[in-house]
Design an enzyme around this catalytic site. Structure first.
Site, short mmCIF file in Angstrom:
data_model
loop_
_atom_site.label_atom_id
_atom_site.label_comp_id
_atom_site.label_asym_id
_atom_site.label_seq_id
_atom_site.Cartn_x
_atom_site.Cartn_y
_atom_site.Cartn_z
N GLU A 92 0.83 -1.22 0.00
CA GLU A 92 0.00 0.00 0.00
C GLU A 92 0.86 1.26 0.00
OE1 GLU A 92 -3.50 -1.54 3.00
OE2 GLU A 92 -2.60 0.41 3.32
N CYS A 105 2.93 8.39 1.99
CA CYS A 105 3.31 7.40 3.00
C CYS A 105 3.72 6.12 2.26
CB CYS A 105 2.13 7.15 3.93
SG CYS A 105 2.49 5.89 5.17
N CYS A 112 4.90 -7.49 8.16
CA CYS A 112 5.72 -6.93 9.23
C CYS A 112 5.81 -7.93 10.39
CB CYS A 112 5.12 -5.61 9.72
SG CYS A 112 6.12 -4.81 10.98
N CYS A 116 2.69 -5.43 16.41
CA CYS A 116 1.90 -4.51 17.22
C CYS A 116 0.47 -5.05 17.22
CB CYS A 116 1.95 -3.10 16.65
SG CYS A 116 3.63 -2.48 16.51
N CYS A 119 -2.48 -3.51 14.94
CA CYS A 119 -2.16 -3.10 13.57
C CYS A 119 -2.61 -4.11 12.52
CB CYS A 119 -0.66 -2.89 13.48
SG CYS A 119 -0.08 -2.68 11.80
N CYS A 341 -3.71 1.71 8.35
CA CYS A 341 -2.58 1.18 7.59
C CYS A 341 -2.71 -0.33 7.43
CB CYS A 341 -1.31 1.53 8.36
SG CYS A 341 0.12 0.63 7.84
S1 SF4 Z 1 2.44 -0.65 13.47
FE1 SF4 Z 1 2.18 -2.44 12.13
S2 SF4 Z 1 3.55 -2.06 10.39
FE2 SF4 Z 1 4.18 -0.66 12.03
S3 SF4 Z 1 5.76 -1.76 13.16
FE3 SF4 Z 1 3.84 -2.25 14.20
S4 SF4 Z 1 3.12 -4.17 13.23
FE4 SF4 Z 1 4.70 -3.28 11.89
#
Ligand code: SF4
Length: 356
Positions: A92, A105, A112, A116, A119, A341
């Site tokens: 994205e 962005c 990833c 988190c 997310c 995101c």
């Molecule tokens: S917010 Fe999402 S993309 Fe960013 S570091 Fe944490 S898990 Fe990874």
């Protein structure tokens, strides 16, 4: 021999490559000009190159490797792009309009691993790092979109806050900065670029030593280890005892302001108590700190989290301000499209799975 994206080369790298392949040094500046000023998408359009040079470039490089799959436009002008990479992976990229300019962005990894818990991007594990060329190409694709609209608009700001942890793809990220910052090319000023990390302390030391003026943002999201580990698994590897000294080193070395990102999750990290703890944590660096309070965009898969109420957000903000901490609440963009995101990408991957 595998062809590569030409956007992955810095001007120095392109110059050396052309000389090594029997071309004159001045060709590099010509190619660079066609790529970033005239912004052609085919080597054959580079009119002042001889046919040997064009053939050589065509043999070794691609200009366009990303394929636009989806483009979602918001009423506020935000545009979210979903691109397919050559290997079929999806990423994205988002264009946002602000009163100070147009900001893009970018994504730095496919998926990833930071984990988190709030997310959408982190739901899909890292598949691979993006090359520097793939990161630059996101900016170029957005710029081509603007060029086609014919309003003489250009990307003026970049935030490296899309899918992935940029400091986990450090070398490619640095090459990306060198390309977009180059004055003979896109010339996007370092002070107009912000990179956001979840807090890889060891890389914060490296970044401090780079001697560049790119802005740093650190995703904090909690003022103590117990809560931070609950929200961000990375805190186990880099707890606050490791993260905060790295930040102190960065501040001392660069004297540049850091932004601390803080996503407000209802009844999790949005109490007055956490605001006071956060103020204490940042007390000795408040002259160089800014806290960006981010109202949470709920993601279907993380239904344990909800958005904080307006009253809680305001109280949190006021508590920080009363303790002398500079802060603001992020203005939301693109709320009528898949704003969080990674949301667009994870939806598309699910759709693809259902189809297959
Ligand atoms: S917010 Fe999402 S993309 Fe960013 S570091 Fe944490 S898990 Fe990874």
């Amino acid at each position: 021999m595998e062809k590569k994206s030409i956007y992955g080369l810095t001007l120095d790298q392109l110059t050396s490559w052309l000389i090594e392949h029997g071309q004159k040094k001045f060709r590099a500046a010509q190619v660079w000009d066609w790529l970033y000023k005239k912004r052609v998408t085919d080597f054959s359009q580079m009119k002042n190159l001889n046919s040997d040079c064009i053939e050589l470039l065509e043999e070794h490089f691609f200009i366009q490797t990303l394929k636009q799959e989806i483009k979602q436009e918001s009423e506020d002008g935000t545009i979210k792009f979903l691109f397919k990479l050559q290997d079929g992976n999806l990423i994205e990229t988002v264009l946002m309009r602000f009163n100070y300019g147009l900001s893009v962005c970018v994504t730095t990894q496919v998926g990833c691993n930071i984990g988190c818990t709030f997310c959408a991007s982190g739901l899909l594990k890292k598949n691979r790092d993006l090359t520097s060329g793939e990161i630059v190409e996101q900016i170029m694709n957005v710029q081509h979109h603007l060029d086609e609209a014919g309003k003489d608009e250009r990307v003026s700001h970049i935030v490296v806050m899309g899918i992935g942890e940029p400091f986990d793809n450090y070398d490619n990220m640095m090459d990306f900065f060198r390309v977009v910052n180059d004055q003979k090319g896109l010339s996007i000023g370092a002070r107009h670029i912000t990179v956001s990390t979840s807090g890889l302390a060891n890389k914060i030391y490296d970044f401090a030593d780079e001697n560049i003026q790119i802005n740093l943002a650190v995703s904090l999201h909690a003022p103590n280890n117990e809560l931070r580990t609950r929200i961000m698994k990375i805190n186990k590897a880099y707890p606050l005892e490791k993260l905060m000294p790295a930040i102190d080193y960065y501040l001392e070395k660069t004297n540049r302001r850091i932004t601390f990102e803080y996503i407000l999750l209802k009844d999790v990290n949005d109490h007055k108590e956490e605001a006071i703890q956060l103020a204490k944590l940042l007390k000795n660096k408040r002259h160089l700190s800014y806290v960006n309070l981010i109202p949470y965009n709920p993601v279907d898969e993380h239904n344990q989290y909800q958005r904080s109420t307006k009253e809680s957000i305001l109280k949190f903000y006021e508590t920080l301000m009363n303790h002398g901490i500079n802060c603001g609440v992020r203005v939301e963009q693109g709320t009528d499209i898949d704003a969080a995101c990674g949301q667009l990408r994870s939806k598309q991957i699910k759709k693809d799975k259902v189809r297959s």
